[in-house]
Design an enzyme around this catalytic site. Structure first.
Site, short mmCIF file in Angstrom:
data_model
loop_
_atom_site.label_atom_id
_atom_site.label_comp_id
_atom_site.label_asym_id
_atom_site.label_seq_id
_atom_site.Cartn_x
_atom_site.Cartn_y
_atom_site.Cartn_z
N CYS A 202 -1.80 -3.19 7.86
CA CYS A 202 -1.68 -3.56 6.04
C CYS A 202 -0.84 -4.88 6.64
O CYS A 202 -0.44 -5.62 6.44
CB CYS A 202 -2.10 -2.97 5.55
SG CYS A 202 -3.76 -2.22 5.36
N HIS B 178 -10.33 0.30 -2.88
CA HIS B 178 -12.52 1.02 -2.30
C HIS B 178 -12.81 1.03 -3.38
O HIS B 178 -12.77 2.69 -4.01
CB HIS B 178 -12.09 1.41 -0.78
CG HIS B 178 -11.08 1.07 -0.35
ND1 HIS B 178 -11.48 0.19 0.39
CD2 HIS B 178 -10.48 1.81 1.15
CE1 HIS B 178 -10.42 -0.60 1.20
NE2 HIS B 178 -10.00 0.50 1.85
N ASP C 285 -4.32 -0.68 -2.12
CA ASP C 285 -5.80 -0.85 -1.28
C ASP C 285 -7.06 0.42 -2.26
O ASP C 285 -6.35 1.29 -3.61
CB ASP C 285 -5.85 0.71 -0.31
CG ASP C 285 -7.10 -0.05 1.15
OD1 ASP C 285 -7.08 -1.24 0.90
OD2 ASP C 285 -7.07 0.54 1.36
N ASP D 204 0.74 -1.22 -0.36
CA ASP D 204 -0.31 -0.17 0.29
C ASP D 204 0.69 1.36 -0.50
O ASP D 204 0.44 2.53 0.63
CB ASP D 204 -1.36 -0.21 1.08
CG ASP D 204 -2.21 -1.00 1.01
OD1 ASP D 204 -2.15 -1.34 0.29
OD2 ASP D 204 -2.94 -1.09 1.95
N HIS E 260 -10.37 6.66 1.81
CA HIS E 260 -9.25 7.12 1.28
C HIS E 260 -9.06 5.71 -0.09
O HIS E 260 -10.18 4.88 0.47
CB HIS E 260 -8.22 6.73 2.52
CG HIS E 260 -8.28 5.84 2.74
ND1 HIS E 260 -9.19 4.58 3.94
CD2 HIS E 260 -7.82 3.87 2.57
CE1 HIS E 260 -9.46 3.43 3.91
NE2 HIS E 260 -8.36 2.78 3.46
N LYS F 81 -7.45 -4.97 -2.94
CA LYS F 81 -8.14 -5.34 -2.34
C LYS F 81 -8.57 -4.01 -1.29
O LYS F 81 -8.58 -3.17 -1.69
CB LYS F 81 -7.33 -5.71 -0.69
CG LYS F 81 -5.73 -4.80 -0.56
CD LYS F 81 -5.07 -5.05 -0.17
CE LYS F 81 -3.89 -4.66 1.13
NZ LYS F 81 -4.35 -3.32 2.45
ZN LIG Z 1 -8.73 0.93 3.12
#
Ligand SMILES: [Zn+2]
Length: 214
Positions: free
Chosen positions: A160, A57, A55, A17, A90, A115
């Site tokens: 993470c 989302h 990351d 990340d 984020h 992810k």
């Molecule tokens: Zn996140």
């Protein structure tokens, strides 16, 4: 003198990340998070295999405080799979915040593992989502590639990186955390708790200077 660790063919560097939102100026900045970039670039050049995590989302993800009326970022709430820290929005898909830090230069990375793309489940770990049941597929990928030892670096050490490390061990990989190539958020003592947890599992946290070869 610190024991030296020699890099070999079965080793993979897992870079967790290193994205704009986790660096100063981003939406969920890890203090001094950008400092790891030059070191990770140098380390990555010495590893035969590198995997990056990202990351990633969707908007209105359940880990965002903004998705829970009345809740503030950094509060913990209970979701279907248990406690979940609520974060500022984020790493929303296809935003500049979700991009890798511009100075991260690892063209030979072999896989970018995204992810946290399921709206209802967060995913700190590169191996399992936060319900602790839904695999990302990374363990199978590494096994099929014959990779047996995972070195971890990136952001954030106490979230993470920690969860990825613990899951790598649980999946039967040898694990090494390169601690000077990580930075932590340190929420309510979470950095110290991470060091204790990893030590309790017998997981080595080393300095990059102890890694030799390649
Ligand atoms: Zn996140």
């Amino acid at each position: 003198m610190t024991e030296k660790i020699e890099i070999g063919d079965g080793d993979v560097l897992l870079v967790v990340d290193v994205q704009n939102d986790f660096c100063p100026g981003g939406c969920l900045p890890v203090p001094r998070g950008d400092e790891v970039v030059p070191l990770i670039n140098r380390l990555a050049n010495r590893f035969p295999h590198v995997v990056l995590t990202q990351d990633w989302h969707p908007p209105r993800h359940h880990s965002f405080a903004s998705s829970h009326p009345g809740k503030q970022p950094f509060e913990t709430t209970t979701v279907a799979y248990g406690p979940q820290v609520l974060w500022p929005d984020h790493c929303v898909q296809a935003t500049s915040g979700a991009e890798f830090h511009a100075e991260l230069k690892i063209p030979h990375a072999e896989l970018v593992l995204r992810k946290g793309f399921r709206r209802e489940i967060d995913s700190y770990s590169a191996f399992y989502e936060n319900d602790r049941k839904t695999p990302t597929g990374l363990a199978g990928y590494l096994r099929e590639r014959g990779l047996t030892r995972v070195f971890l670096a990136g952001l954030a050490f106490d979230f993470c990186v920690r969860f990825s490390t613990e899951d790598a061990k649980r999946e039967g990989f040898a694990v090494v955390v390169i601690e000077d190539a990580c930075r932590g958020i340190d929420l309510d003592g979470s950095v110290a708790a991470t060091r204790d947890a990893l030590a309790g599992l017998g997981i080595a946290c080393v300095d990059s200077g102890s890694i030799v070869g390649a």
